[in-house]
Design a protein around this motif. Sequence first.
Motif, PDB file in Angstrom:
ATOM      1  N   VAL A 231       0.850  -1.186   0.000  1.00 19.26           N
ATOM      2  CA  VAL A 231       0.000   0.000   0.000  1.00 19.26           C
ATOM      3  C   VAL A 231       0.889   1.241   0.000  1.00 19.26           C
ATOM      4  O   VAL A 231       1.837   1.315   0.772  1.00 19.26           O
ATOM      5  N   PRO A 232       0.644   2.208  -0.904  1.00 21.82           N
ATOM      6  CA  PRO A 232       1.499   3.411  -0.918  1.00 21.82           C
ATOM      7  C   PRO A 232       1.401   4.190   0.385  1.00 21.82           C
ATOM      8  O   PRO A 232       0.386   4.159   1.088  1.00 21.82           O
ATOM      9  N   VAL A 233       2.520   4.868   0.709  1.00 20.82           N
ATOM     10  CA  VAL A 233       2.603   5.595   1.981  1.00 20.82           C
ATOM     11  C   VAL A 233       1.537   6.679   2.051  1.00 20.82           C
ATOM     12  O   VAL A 233       0.979   6.957   3.110  1.00 20.82           O
ATOM     13  N   GLU A 234       1.234   7.294   0.887  1.00 20.59           N
ATOM     14  CA  GLU A 234       0.216   8.339   0.878  1.00 20.59           C
ATOM     15  C   GLU A 234      -1.126   7.789   1.356  1.00 20.59           C
ATOM     16  O   GLU A 234      -1.840   8.452   2.118  1.00 20.59           O
ATOM     17  N   THR A 235      -1.462   6.581   0.932  1.00 22.52           N
ATOM     18  CA  THR A 235      -2.730   5.986   1.364  1.00 22.52           C
ATOM     19  C   THR A 235      -2.738   5.724   2.860  1.00 22.52           C
ATOM     20  O   THR A 235      -3.736   5.954   3.546  1.00 22.52           O
ATOM     21  N   GLN A 236      -1.579   5.248   3.371  1.00 22.22           N
ATOM     22  CA  GLN A 236      -1.512   4.982   4.813  1.00 22.22           C
ATOM     23  C   GLN A 236      -1.684   6.268   5.603  1.00 22.22           C
ATOM     24  O   GLN A 236      -2.418   6.317   6.593  1.00 22.22           O
ATOM     25  N   ILE A 237      -1.027   7.358   5.150  1.00 21.51           N
ATOM     26  CA  ILE A 237      -1.156   8.629   5.876  1.00 21.51           C
ATOM     27  C   ILE A 237      -2.556   9.188   5.677  1.00 21.51           C
ATOM     28  O   ILE A 237      -3.105   9.836   6.567  1.00 21.51           O
TER      29      ILE A 237
ATOM     30  N   ASP B  57      -2.344  -6.385   1.043  1.00 20.87           N
ATOM     31  CA  ASP B  57      -3.002  -5.073   0.899  1.00 20.87           C
ATOM     32  C   ASP B  57      -4.472  -5.149   1.247  1.00 20.87           C
ATOM     33  O   ASP B  57      -5.023  -4.225   1.836  1.00 20.87           O
ATOM     34  N   VAL B  58      -5.098  -6.276   0.897  1.00 22.75           N
ATOM     35  CA  VAL B  58      -6.524  -6.432   1.177  1.00 22.75           C
ATOM     36  C   VAL B  58      -6.785  -6.325   2.667  1.00 22.75           C
ATOM     37  O   VAL B  58      -7.713  -5.648   3.108  1.00 22.75           O
TER      38      VAL B  58
END
Lengths: 104, 172
Positions: free
Chosen positions: A4-10, B2-3
Motif C-alpha cells: 500500500v502506498p505511503v500516501e494511502t496509509q497517511i 493489501d486487502v
Amino acid sequence: MLTVPVETQILFAGILFFLGLTGLLVRRNLVFMLMSIEIMFNSAGLVFIIAAKHWNQPDGQVMFIFILAVTAVEVAIGLALILQVYHHFKTLDVDAINKLKDDN
Amino acid sequence: MDVFFYIAAAIAIISTIMAISGRNAIHSLLFLILSLLAISVVFYLLDAPFIAALEVIIYAGAIMVLFIFVTMMLNIGLEKKQERRWLNPRMWIIPSILAIILFVDLMLALKNMPAATVGNQVILPKQVGISLFTTYLLAVEIAAILLMAGVIGAYHLGSQKKKVLHRFLVKK
C-alpha cells in the motif's frame, strides 16, 4: 509484504485524526470529547508507526511508546476531572460549566 | 496483504464514525475498542508487532476499561434533552466543514512529499528497546516523571475532600 502506498496509509491516519477533531468540535458531552482526543492521539501515533516503517528506523515506535505514556496520564487526569465536574454540576454538558463567564 | 490493510482501515473508520456519533456512551466506547483493535491490525501489517501488542494491551485493555468504569460509575446512559438540542445540523455542520477543509489541506500538502525507499523489514522489539534505553534515555526518565505527576494529580483530583468552613460560617 505490504505494498500500500505511503500516501494511502497517511490518508487513513488523516481520516482518523479529522474524525476525532470533528467529534471534539461537535459533541458537548465531556466523555465523548475525551474519547475524540483519544482518537486524535492514536492517529498521531499511527503516523509515527507509518514513518518508522517508511524509513526502517525504530525511532517512530519509540515515539509511539511515549505517546502511549502521555495518553495514559491524560486519560487518568481527564477522567478524574470529569468525576469532579459531575459531582459539582450533576451534568456532563460542557455548556453548563460556565461559572467563569460574566453574567452581564 | 493489501486487502487486509484496506479491510482493517475500513473497519477502523466505520467504527470511529459510529463511536463519535453514538448517543449511548457505552455503545460508543465499545465501537472505539473495535476501532483500536482494527488499528492494531494495521500496526501488525506495518511490521510493528510489538506496538500492535501494546495497542491491544494498553489502549484497548487499560485505557478503555478506565473509560467504561467511569461511564458506569456516572451512570450516564442516554442524555435525551441535551442530545436533541445539540445534535441538530445547524450546530455540527460548521465544525465539520472546517475539519474537512483542514483535511483537504493536509492531503494537498502530502502530494508534495519527497519519495523515499520503502522499508520492508520488520523492526524487532529488540531494536526498539535498544533505541529506547540509549538514545532516548532522558525522554524515558521525563516520561517517568510525567507518569508520577499523573498518579499524584489523579489521586488529588479523585479524592473526596471534606468541606472545611471557617468557624463563623458553620451553621449551628
